[in-house]
Scaffold this motif. Sequence first.
Motif, mmCIF file in Angstrom:
data_model
loop_
_atom_site.group_PDB
_atom_site.id
_atom_site.type_symbol
_atom_site.label_atom_id
_atom_site.label_comp_id
_atom_site.label_asym_id
_atom_site.label_seq_id
_atom_site.Cartn_x
_atom_site.Cartn_y
_atom_site.Cartn_z
ATOM 1 N N ILE A 51 41.163 26.765 41.683
ATOM 2 C CA ILE A 51 40.342 26.754 42.818
ATOM 3 C C ILE A 51 39.488 28.362 42.708
ATOM 4 O O ILE A 51 38.429 28.440 42.826
ATOM 5 N N ILE A 52 40.090 29.369 42.465
ATOM 6 C CA ILE A 52 39.612 30.488 42.548
ATOM 7 C C ILE A 52 38.606 30.744 41.265
ATOM 8 O O ILE A 52 37.607 31.374 41.656
ATOM 9 N N ILE A 53 38.935 30.095 40.094
ATOM 10 C CA ILE A 53 37.856 30.276 39.137
ATOM 11 C C ILE A 53 36.816 29.330 39.430
ATOM 12 O O ILE A 53 35.523 29.832 39.180
ATOM 13 N N MET A 54 36.872 27.998 39.759
ATOM 14 C CA MET A 54 35.650 27.429 40.379
ATOM 15 C C MET A 54 34.762 28.095 41.541
ATOM 16 O O MET A 54 33.701 27.948 41.291
ATOM 17 N N SER A 55 35.574 28.632 42.332
ATOM 18 C CA SER A 55 35.098 29.291 43.629
ATOM 19 C C SER A 55 34.449 30.411 43.130
ATOM 20 O O SER A 55 33.030 30.692 43.416
ATOM 21 N N GLY A 56 34.840 31.213 42.081
ATOM 22 C CA GLY A 56 34.074 32.479 41.308
ATOM 23 C C GLY A 56 32.698 32.040 40.695
ATOM 24 O O GLY A 56 31.803 32.465 40.775
ATOM 25 N N VAL A 57 32.867 30.862 39.980
ATOM 26 C CA VAL A 57 31.730 30.333 39.203
ATOM 27 C C VAL A 57 30.759 29.971 40.333
ATOM 28 O O VAL A 57 29.427 30.160 39.995
ATOM 29 N N VAL A 58 31.059 29.168 41.239
ATOM 30 C CA VAL A 58 30.072 28.675 42.359
ATOM 31 C C VAL A 58 29.296 30.094 42.855
ATOM 32 O O VAL A 58 28.286 29.899 42.937
ATOM 33 N N VAL A 59 30.320 31.102 43.085
ATOM 34 C CA VAL A 59 29.588 32.204 43.941
ATOM 35 C C VAL A 59 28.480 32.859 43.014
ATOM 36 O O VAL A 59 27.469 33.222 43.374
ATOM 37 N N VAL A 60 28.960 32.984 41.602
ATOM 38 C CA VAL A 60 28.003 33.679 40.534
ATOM 39 C C VAL A 60 26.814 32.965 40.543
ATOM 40 O O VAL A 60 25.775 33.442 40.168
ATOM 41 N N VAL A 61 26.885 31.627 40.270
ATOM 42 C CA VAL A 61 25.799 30.519 39.905
ATOM 43 C C VAL A 61 24.874 30.686 41.173
ATOM 44 O O VAL A 61 23.413 31.110 40.933
ATOM 45 N N PHE A 62 25.225 30.591 42.207
ATOM 46 C CA PHE A 62 24.552 30.700 43.742
ATOM 47 C C PHE A 62 23.854 31.854 43.655
ATOM 48 O O PHE A 62 22.583 32.328 44.190
ATOM 49 N N ALA A 63 24.401 33.204 43.669
ATOM 50 C CA ALA A 63 23.994 34.549 43.563
ATOM 51 C C ALA A 63 22.745 34.613 42.704
ATOM 52 O O ALA A 63 21.643 35.139 42.901
ATOM 53 N N ILE A 64 23.124 34.201 41.277
ATOM 54 C CA ILE A 64 22.216 34.199 40.192
ATOM 55 C C ILE A 64 20.923 33.645 40.722
ATOM 56 O O ILE A 64 19.846 34.052 40.558
ATOM 57 N N SER A 65 21.058 32.226 41.064
ATOM 58 C CA SER A 65 19.976 31.461 41.535
ATOM 59 C C SER A 65 19.229 32.053 42.470
ATOM 60 O O SER A 65 17.939 32.018 42.602
ATOM 61 N N LEU A 66 19.673 32.515 43.465
ATOM 62 C CA LEU A 66 18.920 33.145 44.673
ATOM 63 C C LEU A 66 18.257 34.471 44.182
ATOM 64 O O LEU A 66 17.296 34.633 44.571
#
Length: 351
Positions: A51-66
């Motif tokens: 869950i930590i790994i997947m959450s980190g991926v989601v946060v990074v992807v959304f941050a880069i997208s924004l």
Amino acid sequence: MMNRWQFLKRLAPLMAMMALVLAACGREDLSTLNPQGPVAQQQFDLMKTSIIIMSGVVVVVFAISLYVIIRFRRRSGDKTIPKQVEGSHKLEIIWTVIPIILLVILGVPTVQSVFDLSKDYSKDPDAVKVIVTSHLYWWEFEYPELGIKTAQELVIPTGKTIAIEAKTADVLHSFWVPSLAGKIDTNPAGNENKMFFSAPKKGVYLGKCAELCGPSHGLMDFKVKSVDPAAFDRWTAAIKAPVALPSDPAIAKTFEDRCLSCHAVGDMGGPAYPNLTGIGSRESVGGILVNVEADDKKYSHEDTIYNNLYKWIKDPEKFKPGNQMPDHKDLTEAELKGISEYLAGLKLDYE
């Protein structure tokens, strides 16, 4: 009408997400998020890592997208063609190497846990061996080294490794005690699967069938009761002790004719259906009628056991459809009360 429809269309994804989140919620004693043993704890730690790994991926992807949306948006009057990065070896290496690193971080503990949790303790002299047999819709627990067979309530000593050998008497079921361990299927055709777990602390842990097996699948509950080793030894002795028939000859005759043809009590009766020895000490009747004292003290614990037994014996189909136990509506009121009182009094004094 159109505005309302548009509102519902926008609300639907939110409601679906909430339903998904709430689907994971439930009673604390039936949750993998409340580990009470080393096996469950190891599985929970693996869940947290993923869950930590997947959450980190989601946060990074959304941050880069924004960042990209804001930084590289087309500005008014700008008609230039943005710089093309197609074929960039640097970017291709980055988005290939990073997922590989994340997979390795997750894969190493996963593989380690798979091997750790697949150990066979069936020949360990210090482990308590239990043969679990699933039935429509109840559970049978046999301790082959102790010469004990019981049902619906698996009593275990704290701190001991419990070596499970799981099989089925009919269709596919799945043995699952989420707070102590993961699930294991009980497969037809004579297959036997093995698992192990332990409970460091005293307590009662809820188990369920985790495989759709029929109309009463959701009611196929059982309990794992962890007691200290001295209490477990007393339970072993108590459940092996001789059991007398009801003192009333008429009730005893009815009980022998109607109950002992299938059920066992002590060394009497048949093994086809749940062993009733010590049923007055169990946490529930039929796995679902819980024996607890009423909050308003209107009914004591003993009254509740009696009432649950009375209702279950009279019409088991009402509480657990398809359970294959015939009803006893033809018994007289005196016979129903007499058998219920007798079974409620079959207690094991070991705690």
